[in-house]
Scaffold this active site. Structure first.
Site, PDB file in Angstrom:
ATOM      1  N   ASN A  86       0.817  -1.219   0.000  1.00 35.00           N
ATOM      2  CA  ASN A  86       0.000   0.000   0.000  1.00 35.00           C
ATOM      3  C   ASN A  86       0.849   1.267   0.000  1.00 35.00           C
ATOM      4  O   ASN A  86       0.373   2.349   0.340  1.00 35.00           O
ATOM      5  CB  ASN A  86      -0.922   0.031   1.222  1.00 35.00           C
ATOM      6  CG  ASN A  86      -1.884  -1.128   1.287  1.00 35.00           C
ATOM      7  OD1 ASN A  86      -1.868  -1.892   2.249  1.00 35.00           O
ATOM      8  ND2 ASN A  86      -2.709  -1.287   0.279  1.00 35.00           N
ATOM      9  N   HIS A 109      -2.752  -6.103  -3.587  1.00 32.54           N
ATOM     10  CA  HIS A 109      -2.488  -4.882  -4.362  1.00 32.54           C
ATOM     11  C   HIS A 109      -1.132  -4.914  -5.075  1.00 32.54           C
ATOM     12  O   HIS A 109      -0.694  -3.881  -5.603  1.00 32.54           O
ATOM     13  CB  HIS A 109      -2.550  -3.645  -3.456  1.00 32.54           C
ATOM     14  CG  HIS A 109      -3.932  -3.305  -2.994  1.00 32.54           C
ATOM     15  ND1 HIS A 109      -4.939  -2.944  -3.864  1.00 32.54           N
ATOM     16  CD2 HIS A 109      -4.481  -3.282  -1.749  1.00 32.54           C
ATOM     17  CE1 HIS A 109      -6.048  -2.702  -3.180  1.00 32.54           C
ATOM     18  NE2 HIS A 109      -5.799  -2.910  -1.897  1.00 32.54           N
TER      19      HIS A 109
END
Length: 274
Positions: free
Chosen positions: A40, A68
């Site tokens: 992140n 992610h």
């Protein structure tokens, strides 16, 4: 052997806080190896090569990731050149990068670091239990590595707990990441493996999971997106875990959470201070 793990680093504020505090933490607690979840770090979504090197230069030995990992398209290219950036091991065969690797600590010991991702409420990947088990058979504790650390990036607490018991006695420590909120169940399991369901994040807790509050609130209330999620830029809480590993067995002697700054109550293992 002492390992410091830092939870999901959120955006620019999280990066700056980690860079500022990490040298002192390494010295203060005589840390031999630092692992951090970096998925992140780039505006809350993914990681860039520049950010990867910024955190490596600050003293992070290995960066793990999760769902992610591919949000920044350049990662598909540079991850193959950087053994110190791990993606979940249970991605399909042929996915760029590695899900596990053996590294040398400052004290000369070898540590296997592994990253895996859960499947409940997250993403339909290969079975993480089979992937981790195969890696532990290939590189067993005190045979292939002096210490073994696992970052299990998962949503469901039940899946994280089940994985903890699955690897108990075969790994030095397994930590949960992804949900960004620290849990209070840090412990050494019956077989000697350190465990916590979620370490938490290195981000601003006056937020919704590290993001500015307005957009998540808008979506919950109206079900209508009004814009992009943006990382909160307030004071950061550093959330991590220190693990003291037995040089004889490779299992955990002790684990202690570290939470510094921001709006959470500070937790610092003073009795470990050098």
């Amino acid at each position: 052997m002492r390992i410091l793990f830092l939870g999901d680093i959120i955006g620019r504020a999280g990066r700056k806080a980690v860079v500022d505090v990490l040298p002192d933490l390494r010295a203060r607690y005589k840390i031999d190896f630092v692992i951090a979840n970096g998925e992140n770090t780039a505006g809350g979504f993914g990681i860039t090569e520049k950010i990867f090197h910024e955190l490596r230069d600050a003293g992070v030995d290995v960066l793990t990731s999760g769902n992610h990992i591919w949000d920044q398209r350049e990662t598909l290219d540079f991850i193959s050149r950087e053994n110190n950036l791990l993606r979940p091991i249970n991605f399909p065969d042929g996915t760029p990068g590695k899900g596990a690797n053996v590294f040398t600590m400052e004290n000369g010991a070898n540590i296997l670091v592994m990253n895996a991702m859960g499947r409940v409420f997250v993403q339909d990947l290969d079975c993480p239990f089979h992937a981790i088990d195969e890696q532990l058979r290939t590189c067993a504790l005190k045979e292939g590595a002096d210490a073994i650390f696992i970052d299990f990036h998962a949503e469901a607490t039940s899946e994280k707990q089940a994985m903890g018991h699955f690897v108990d006695g075969r790994a030095s420590c397994i930590v949960g990441t992804h949900t960004h909120i620290p849990t209070a169940d840090d412990q050494i399991l019956a077989g000697g493996t350190g465990y916590i369901t979620d370490v938490g994040m290195c981000g601003d807790y006056n937020s919704v999971l590290g993001m500015e509050k307005n957009e998540p609130l808008q979506r919950f209330i109206t079900k209508i997106p009004a814009g992009r999620f943006q990382p909160a830029q307030g004071e950061v809480t550093i959330s991590g875990l220190i693990i003291d590993v037995s040089e004889k067995t490779g299992l955990a002697n002790a684990i202690e959470p570290v939470r510094l700054g921001g709006c959470l109550k500070s937790t610092e293992p003073e009795f470990w201070v050098s």
